[in-house]
Motif scaffolding. Structure first.
Motif, PDB file in Angstrom:
ATOM      1  N   UNK A  30       0.819  -1.213   0.000  1.00  0.00           N
ATOM      2  CA  UNK A  30       0.000   0.000   0.000  1.00  0.00           C
ATOM      3  C   UNK A  30       0.851   1.259   0.000  1.00  0.00           C
ATOM      4  N   UNK A  31       1.980   1.216   0.682  1.00  0.00           N
ATOM      5  CA  UNK A  31       2.808   2.410   0.895  1.00  0.00           C
ATOM      6  C   UNK A  31       3.162   3.129  -0.405  1.00  0.00           C
ATOM      7  N   UNK A  32       3.616   2.397  -1.419  1.00  0.00           N
ATOM      8  CA  UNK A  32       4.051   3.036  -2.655  1.00  0.00           C
ATOM      9  C   UNK A  32       2.884   3.729  -3.362  1.00  0.00           C
ATOM     10  N   UNK A  33       1.698   3.139  -3.286  1.00  0.00           N
ATOM     11  CA  UNK A  33       0.544   3.735  -3.966  1.00  0.00           C
ATOM     12  C   UNK A  33       0.023   4.961  -3.214  1.00  0.00           C
ATOM     13  N   UNK A  34       0.001   4.896  -1.898  1.00  0.00           N
ATOM     14  CA  UNK A  34      -0.445   6.050  -1.109  1.00  0.00           C
ATOM     15  C   UNK A  34       0.499   7.222  -1.332  1.00  0.00           C
ATOM     16  N   UNK A  37       0.119   8.574  -4.940  1.00  0.00           N
ATOM     17  CA  UNK A  37      -1.135   9.331  -5.073  1.00  0.00           C
ATOM     18  C   UNK A  37      -1.044  10.678  -4.389  1.00  0.00           C
ATOM     19  N   UNK A  38      -0.468  10.688  -3.186  1.00  0.00           N
ATOM     20  CA  UNK A  38      -0.314  11.949  -2.455  1.00  0.00           C
ATOM     21  C   UNK A  38       0.605  12.903  -3.215  1.00  0.00           C
ATOM     22  N   UNK A  58      -4.222  14.841 -19.544  1.00  0.00           N
ATOM     23  CA  UNK A  58      -4.175  15.322 -18.167  1.00  0.00           C
ATOM     24  C   UNK A  58      -5.479  15.140 -17.414  1.00  0.00           C
ATOM     25  N   UNK A  59      -6.583  15.045 -18.150  1.00  0.00           N
ATOM     26  CA  UNK A  59      -7.886  14.856 -17.494  1.00  0.00           C
ATOM     27  C   UNK A  59      -8.002  13.469 -16.843  1.00  0.00           C
ATOM     28  N   UNK A  60      -7.028  12.605 -17.093  1.00  0.00           N
ATOM     29  CA  UNK A  60      -7.012  11.278 -16.464  1.00  0.00           C
ATOM     30  C   UNK A  60      -6.425  11.322 -15.052  1.00  0.00           C
ATOM     31  N   UNK A  61      -5.847  12.469 -14.659  1.00  0.00           N
ATOM     32  CA  UNK A  61      -5.190  12.538 -13.356  1.00  0.00           C
ATOM     33  C   UNK A  61      -6.126  12.276 -12.181  1.00  0.00           C
ATOM     34  N   UNK A  62      -7.342  12.830 -12.135  1.00  0.00           N
ATOM     35  CA  UNK A  62      -8.205  12.500 -10.987  1.00  0.00           C
ATOM     36  C   UNK A  62      -8.463  10.995 -10.844  1.00  0.00           C
ATOM     37  N   UNK A  63      -8.648  10.299 -11.966  1.00  0.00           N
ATOM     38  CA  UNK A  63      -8.842   8.852 -11.918  1.00  0.00           C
ATOM     39  C   UNK A  63      -7.570   8.160 -11.427  1.00  0.00           C
ATOM     40  N   UNK A  64      -6.430   8.647 -11.882  1.00  0.00           N
ATOM     41  CA  UNK A  64      -5.146   8.087 -11.449  1.00  0.00           C
ATOM     42  C   UNK A  64      -4.975   8.245  -9.943  1.00  0.00           C
TER      43      UNK A  64
END
Length: 141
Positions: A30-34, A37-38, A58-64
């Motif tokens: 989980x650590x790498x993804x949190x 994302x942060x 760039x509109x894909x960023x919220x989904x990412x």
């Protein structure tokens, strides 16, 4: 005949050992993804620029961010961990090819492939005893 695999299996196969190791593995995944994302949240505009330079809208960023940060939190707490692991495995595989496919970034490509493997293993085996999934799946008395 001495078999080191059997020795390790006997050391870690107890229910408490299994539960603790599953928790540690989940936290480390989980650590790498949190953190990723942060980082995207705190450097939003720079991340949009990077994504667009790699041919990703760039509109894909919220989904990412939702996938990375939300999926990472789901893994951390063991909530819908199988689904989160499957989603993050797909995400890791896709991003390996989109962002790390060049020879100059082979180490990150391999990292993403290894994470995909670990996440598929987590999807197969579940979150373990110390998880929200375990609490929710217990039959009520």
């Amino acid at each position: 005949m001495f078999n080191p695999n059997v020795v390790v299996k006997n050391l870690v196969q107890g229910s408490q050992s299994d539960a603790f190791i599953s928790l540690i593995a989940r936290v480390l995944m989980a650590y790498i993804f949190i953190m990723a994302g942060w980082g995207k949240i705190t450097a939003y505009n720079a991340t949009v620029g990077y994504m667009e330079s790699m041919g990703v809208p760039g509109m894909m960023l919220p989904l990412t961010i939702l996938v990375e940060f939300g999926g990472g939190l789901a893994l951390l707490f063991g909530f819908q961990a199988r689904l989160a692991a499957l989603g993050l495995a797909g995400f890791s595989l896709i991003t390996a090819f989109l962002f790390h496919g060049g020879a100059e970034d082979a180490i990150n490509f391999m990292k993403n492939m290894a994470m995909t493997g670990g996440l598929l293993f987590l999807m197969l085996h579940g979150a373990g005893k110390f998880s929200m999934d375990n609490m929710l799946e217990k039959p009520s008395v």
